[in-house]
Design a protein around this motif. Structure first.
Motif, PDB file in Angstrom:
ATOM      1  N   GLN A   1      76.426  10.397  56.430  1.00  0.00           N
ATOM      2  CA  GLN A   1      77.290   9.819  57.460  1.00  0.00           C
ATOM      3  C   GLN A   1      78.235  10.854  58.051  1.00  0.00           C
ATOM      4  N   ALA A   2      78.708  11.776  57.220  1.00  0.00           N
ATOM      5  CA  ALA A   2      79.632  12.812  57.691  1.00  0.00           C
ATOM      6  C   ALA A   2      78.912  13.943  58.419  1.00  0.00           C
ATOM      7  N   LYS A   3      77.583  13.934  58.384  1.00  0.00           N
ATOM      8  CA  LYS A   3      76.760  14.988  58.987  1.00  0.00           C
ATOM      9  C   LYS A   3      76.958  16.341  58.286  1.00  0.00           C
TER      10      LYS A   3
ATOM     11  N   ASP B   1      79.500  19.572  67.208  1.00  0.00           N
ATOM     12  CA  ASP B   1      80.380  18.739  68.035  1.00  0.00           C
ATOM     13  C   ASP B   1      80.482  19.270  69.467  1.00  0.00           C
TER      14      ASP B   1
ATOM     15  N   ARG C   1      90.978  12.163  65.376  1.00  0.00           N
ATOM     16  CA  ARG C   1      90.591  13.370  64.665  1.00  0.00           C
ATOM     17  C   ARG C   1      91.768  14.325  64.542  1.00  0.00           C
TER      18      ARG C   1
ATOM     19  N   ALA D   1      83.693  20.101  62.116  1.00  0.00           N
ATOM     20  CA  ALA D   1      83.505  18.750  62.650  1.00  0.00           C
ATOM     21  C   ALA D   1      82.994  17.804  61.573  1.00  0.00           C
ATOM     22  N   SER D   2      82.108  18.281  60.702  1.00  0.00           N
ATOM     23  CA  SER D   2      81.590  17.441  59.622  1.00  0.00           C
ATOM     24  C   SER D   2      82.653  17.158  58.578  1.00  0.00           C
TER      25      SER D   2
ATOM     26  N   ASP E   1      87.702  11.336  57.774  1.00  0.00           N
ATOM     27  CA  ASP E   1      87.752  10.015  58.415  1.00  0.00           C
ATOM     28  C   ASP E   1      87.239   8.939  57.454  1.00  0.00           C
ATOM     29  N   ILE E   2      86.168   9.256  56.737  1.00  0.00           N
ATOM     30  CA  ILE E   2      85.618   8.313  55.767  1.00  0.00           C
ATOM     31  C   ILE E   2      86.620   8.079  54.638  1.00  0.00           C
TER      32      ILE E   2
ATOM     33  N   ASN F   1      84.767  14.448  59.834  1.00  0.00           N
ATOM     34  CA  ASN F   1      84.063  13.180  59.597  1.00  0.00           C
ATOM     35  C   ASN F   1      84.293  12.692  58.168  1.00  0.00           C
TER      36      ASN F   1
END
Length: 333
Positions: free
Chosen positions: A35-37, A256, A140, A53-54, A60-61, A57
């Motif tokens: 999900q976070a790439k 990104d 972000r 960017a990952s 964020d999770i 992510n």
């Protein structure tokens, strides 16, 4: 100053710390990694960097799972117990606050091209300042700023004591209440919508003697962050090539960017995406050839070649010798 021409990167070893934090909340971590790439093999740490960017992510999770106050507490615990000791282990002198902060700033600048730290005297206060390029999207930016400020505060508290509080806190985003509650900064004056993230203290404190136990047995390899776009792109994408080639559309998502922006930046640098792919593949192929556990057939399959002969011809064009000749050269230098 932050380098706006490179792909923002984050050290893999520090990313693993965040993944381990999330494992405390969800033992099945691989759906979260996807999900976070992040690269699937992130826990193996076979590479120096991953795309920032990952990592955002992933933050964020983490924020979504625990909420803003617990998020800061998680980051503070990781900084206190893992991140900061690793920085301290690389320092040669932490006898004063000034010496420790200056060495910390130098180390951050070595391994990051997108974050700029400095000590700045302004209006009879010493400011510990963090400046970086803006993130796309306020959410972000909030995540990254809260991470950075928590890290800075935890560093100061490691050096000066857990009860230490800054005189002022400057934030780019409007998240003062969250920070105050999470980190116990009710005695600090907050300023929001500022150009930088910063904390202030009395300049006389720079001479304060600090006593931090350093682990002289810890050996951490110094890795300097790439300073141009192509090298930063190669560092960002390399972990994802362990399972085969990446189409440019997927590469753009990972760093990104839009495909158009990625192509434009590569054109400006005088290279094509296919040339970047070849460089990643053959740098990794050379690395794997140096390890006895990989055969030429294995490596050929790893990078999506239809047969060993095709891979061998491509490797020879790029390196100047066949894969087996390269292995023999390594075995008999």
């Amino acid at each position: 100053m932050p380098n706006k021409t490179v792909v923002p990167l984050f050290k893999s070893e520090y990313t693993v710390v965040l993944v381990e934090l999330l494992k405390q909340l969800d033992k099945d971590i691989y759906p979260i990694i996807d999900q976070a790439k992040l690269p699937e093999n992130i826990l193996q740490q076979d590479h120096d960097y991953v795309p920032e960017a990952s990592v955002i992510n992933l933050l964020d999770i983490l924020m979504d799972k625990v909420g803003p106050e617990k998020y800061s507490q998680f980051i503070a615990a990781a900084a206190e117990n893992i991140y900061i000791p690793r920085y301290l282990a690389r320092m040669t002198d932490v006898s004063t606050l000034e010496g420790a902060l200056k060495q910390f700033i130098e180390l951050v600048h070595i391994e990051s091209t997108h974050t700029h730290l400095q000590l700045k005297l302004l209006q009879n206060k010493m400011w510990f300042v963090r400046q970086r390029r803006a993130h796309a999207g306020q959410a972000r930016s909030v995540l990254a700023e809260q991470f950075a400020l928590t890290f800075m505060l935890t560093l100061m508290r490691t050096l000066l004591g857990k009860s230490w509080q800054p005189i002022d806190v400057s934030l780019c985003e409007n998240q003062a209440q969250t920070i105050q509650n999470a980190l116990g900064l009710n005695a600090s004056q907050f300023y929001t919508a500022r150009a930088v993230t910063a904390i202030s203290f009395d300049p006389s404190m720079l001479a304060t003697k600090v006593h931090v136990r350093q682990n002289g047995q810890v050996i951490i390899e110094e890795v300097r962050a790439p300073e141009d776009f192509v090298e930063s792109l190669i560092n960002a994408l390399t972990p994802y090539f362990m399972l085969g080639r990446l189409p440019i559309a997927q590469a753009a998502v990972i760093v990104d960017m839009s495909v158009r922006t990625l192509q434009r930046r590569l054109t400006k640098a005088g290279v094509s995406y296919s040339q970047v792919v070849d460089r990643i593949i053959f740098l990794q192929a050379k690395k794997q050839l140096a390890e006895a556990k990989y055969s030429v057939t294995d490596i050929s399959a790893n990078f999506g070649y239809a047969d060993v002969a095709h891979f061998s011809r491509a490797f020879k064009r790029y390196v100047g010798m066949s894969p087996r000749a390269y292995q023999q050269q390594l075995a008999n230098p």
